[in-house]
Design an enzyme around this catalytic site. Structure first.
Site: not given
Length: 91
Positions: A73, A89-91
């Protein structure tokens, strides 16, 4: 609670815990992210981060490269090492 002041030594300690060996490109990403947060009080999106790094340092990084540099992450690991809050929000 003890307040921790961020510095490179602290960043290296966190990176070691995350099993990340910091290289020059890591520092560029970490410092860009930290400075962006300190200036605008928001975490840069992955798109903004990649665009800025690629333009500033004449690199051709993409999201897969970030995952390779900061496994699992990247957004959370970059923020943790940079000593800033985790992104919403994270990819």
């Amino acid at each position: 609670m003890k307040k921790i002041f961020w510095n490179k030594k602290y960043a290296l300690k966190i990176a070691k815990k995350e099993k990340i060996k910091i290289k020059k490109i890591h520092w560029k990403i970490i410092f860009f992210t930290r400075n962006f947060y300190l200036k605008f009080h928001i975490i840069p999106s992955i798109r903004i981060l990649l665009t800025a790094i690629n333009k500033t340092y004449k690199k051709k990084l993409n999201s897969v490269d970030l995952i390779n540099l900061f496994p699992k992450n990247p957004a959370i690991k970059i923020s943790k090492i940079a000593g800033i809050p985790n992104p919403k929000k994270c990819i």
